[in-house]
Motif scaffolding. Structure first.
Motif, PDB file in Angstrom:
ATOM      1  N   ASP A 183      -9.496  -8.022  -1.212  1.00 28.85           N
ATOM      2  CA  ASP A 183      -8.252  -7.271  -1.420  1.00 28.85           C
ATOM      3  C   ASP A 183      -7.490  -7.766  -2.641  1.00 28.85           C
ATOM      4  N   ASP A 184      -7.535  -9.081  -2.903  1.00 24.46           N
ATOM      5  CA  ASP A 184      -6.872  -9.615  -4.098  1.00 24.46           C
ATOM      6  C   ASP A 184      -7.585  -9.152  -5.359  1.00 24.46           C
ATOM      7  N   VAL A 185      -8.913  -9.174  -5.322  1.00 20.86           N
ATOM      8  CA  VAL A 185      -9.701  -8.684  -6.455  1.00 20.86           C
ATOM      9  C   VAL A 185      -9.342  -7.233  -6.748  1.00 20.86           C
ATOM     10  N   LEU A 186      -9.326  -6.432  -5.696  1.00 25.98           N
ATOM     11  CA  LEU A 186      -9.018  -5.016  -5.847  1.00 25.98           C
ATOM     12  C   LEU A 186      -7.591  -4.808  -6.348  1.00 25.98           C
ATOM     13  N   ASP A 187      -6.654  -5.619  -5.849  1.00 24.23           N
ATOM     14  CA  ASP A 187      -5.251  -5.465  -6.253  1.00 24.23           C
ATOM     15  C   ASP A 187      -5.061  -5.804  -7.728  1.00 24.23           C
ATOM     16  N   GLU A 188      -5.799  -6.807  -8.226  1.00 23.35           N
ATOM     17  CA  GLU A 188      -5.673  -7.106  -9.653  1.00 23.35           C
ATOM     18  C   GLU A 188      -6.214  -5.956 -10.493  1.00 23.35           C
ATOM     19  N   VAL A 189      -7.311  -5.345 -10.056  1.00 24.70           N
ATOM     20  CA  VAL A 189      -7.834  -4.184 -10.780  1.00 24.70           C
ATOM     21  C   VAL A 189      -6.805  -3.047 -10.754  1.00 24.70           C
ATOM     22  N   LYS A 190      -6.193  -2.832  -9.597  1.00 24.85           N
ATOM     23  CA  LYS A 190      -5.164  -1.786  -9.495  1.00 24.85           C
ATOM     24  C   LYS A 190      -4.022  -2.063 -10.459  1.00 24.85           C
ATOM     25  N   GLY A 191      -3.557  -3.317 -10.495  1.00 28.04           N
ATOM     26  CA  GLY A 191      -2.475  -3.679 -11.399  1.00 28.04           C
ATOM     27  C   GLY A 191      -2.856  -3.444 -12.857  1.00 28.04           C
ATOM     28  N   PHE A 192      -4.082  -3.765 -13.204  1.00 29.98           N
ATOM     29  CA  PHE A 192      -4.591  -3.547 -14.554  1.00 29.98           C
ATOM     30  C   PHE A 192      -4.534  -2.065 -14.922  1.00 29.98           C
TER      31      PHE A 192
END
Length: 451
Positions: A373-382
């Motif tokens: 979920d953290d990996v995915l959230d950083e991609v979302k933020g990007f």
């Protein structure tokens, strides 16, 4: 080339030696290192200058918003894993991710592996202590052994030779797979259909898989069977960390007289070695390969602009890629100013997210891990930052494997903290397994569509 030109090129190639080089091993036998470097300098190139130029052109399309980069592979390759099975599984996963992203983004996807040279890792400490015993830290199979013994942990320059030969074997097999029918788009799509059908997480992507299937059926009905369906462009990359190795494999191109690091098509400078007055940036400034620079949360706009001056003075799209690794909790705050200032400078760089390295933590069991979920959230933020600024989210750079390891927690087929011990096989950092990697590809595809 003239003799004087050759001498000038060699002097340029060695300019990094006058500067401090971070994260280099201390070899106990300097003469043995010199002998290994001399051998490496005589070996054939692993890649060709023309291939590096081709990738630079492809990365130019990424920088201009006309393509998307998918870069992935092991945190640190190991000599024991240079087998047909491991290489095939890794390549298969990247090809599957690429097929999904190509359809969803409706732009070419440039596929680059962290492969055939990613045998070295920078470390936060020079030593490691267990039960009162202190030994040199493990720096990757190219430097020393993973076993916690005095003999294994001594840096051995002969491992540089082994890295070269293992890289050559890997590239040979990758080229066979990507040109010999294994990478056929219809076969890759069939693999994705199998993932959607059999995986609990994959079923949410059924609509996208059906769309791809319909598109392929339509083309088949029209009698279209392009060569591009049967083969794929696939490039190699690794962190240019061990300066003796990279320098030994830097050659003068007979066509242009320019220097190329022929150990890989693309190399990058890591977060721990990006000092502007250091050897790594100096070395990268002299070669014509596409260059990446990892930018962590402490990166200033002044540093980013100086990287452009040093590494891309001609402002050539495709020459420079900024790989941002901020962490899910910092990406939305730290990235906007960097993108704004770099864009305002007139430089056309490729912006890529590395959502792995800023999201590592230690579980109670002692395993280093990452939350999906953290990996995915950083991609979302990007993606959110680039959407707000009207700039192009150029790609993703992830540590992954084609094996069913249990190293990162979460994902559609969820791995729990208590599961980590079952197949925790990485020698350094935790990787996404095949299911988590495909999860990420489908989710990134959805994000790209909403841009």
């Amino acid at each position: 080339m003239t003799v004087n030109a050759d001498i000038d090129a060699l002097a340029t190639k060695a300019s990094w030696r006058d500067l401090p080089a971070a994260q280099q091993p201390t070899y106990p036998d300097a003469e043995a290192l010199r002998e290994v470097v001399a051998d490496l300098e005589s070996y054939p190139p692993l890649v060709f200058a023309g291939e590096c130029d081709e990738l630079r052109t492809r990365m130019g399309a990424v920088a201009r918003g006309e393509a998307f980069l998918l870069q992935g592979g092991d945190c640190a390759e190991s000599f024991d894993a240079v087998t047909a099975e491991h290489i095939r599984a890794k390549l298969k996963t990247i090809l599957q991710m690429g097929a999904v992203l190509t359809y969803a983004a409706s732009v070419p996807v440039v596929k680059v592996g962290r492969i055939a040279g990613q045998y070295s890792k920078p470390r936060s400490k020079d030593t490691e202590t267990r039960d009162g015993v202190t030994l040199p830290t493990y720096r990757g199979d190219s430097v020393n052994g993973f076993d916690f013994t005095e003999a294994a942990r001594v840096p051995d320059p002969d491992r540089l030779r082994r890295m070269y030969h293992h890289s050559a074997s890997t590239l040979n097999l990758v080229r066979a797979f990507t040109t010999g029918g294994y990478a056929d788009l219809r076969q890759v799509h069939a693999w994705n259909q199998d993932f959607v059908r059999t995986s609990a997480s994959g079923q949410r992507y059924e609509q996208l898989a059906r769309e791809i299937d319909n598109a392929l059926n339509f083309m088949r009905a029209c009698g279209t069977d392009p060569e591009e369906f049967r083969t794929v462009e696939f490039y190699s990359s690794h962190e240019a960390l061990l300066m003796d190795y990279e320098s030994a494999l830097t050659r003068v191109d007979s066509r242009t007289g320019r220097l190329y690091d022929v150990s890989a098509h693309m190399v990058w400078i890591g977060e721990r070695t990006r000092q502007l007055d250091g050897a790594h940036i100096e070395f990268a400034s002299k070669i014509r390969n596409p260059i990446g620079v990892k930018l962590g949360p402490t990166t200033t706009t002044e540093e980013a602009l100086q990287y452009i001056e040093r590494l891309d003075p001609e402002r050539e799209p495709g020459r420079l890629t900024f790989v941002v690794r901020m962490g899910a909790d910092k990406i939305r705050d730290k990235l906007p100013t960097l993108v704004e200032k770099v864009t305002a400078s007139g430089a056309t760089v490729a912006w890529v997210t590395d959502p792995m390295h800023g999201n590592t933590f230690e579980a109670a069991s002692g395993h280093k891990t990452r939350r999906f979920d953290d990996v995915l959230d950083e991609v979302k933020g990007f993606f959110e930052v680039h959407k707000e600024l009207g700039t192009h989210p150029g790609g993703i750079h992830v540590e992954l494997t084609g094996d069913d390891v249990t190293e990162c927690v979460g994902g559609g087929d969820e791995i729990f903290v208590d599961d980590l011990h079952q197949r925790y096989e990485t020698a350094c950092d935790p990787r996404l397994n095949r299911s988590q990697s495909l999860d990420l590809a489908f989710l990134v595809a959805e994000m790209y569509r909403s841009q």
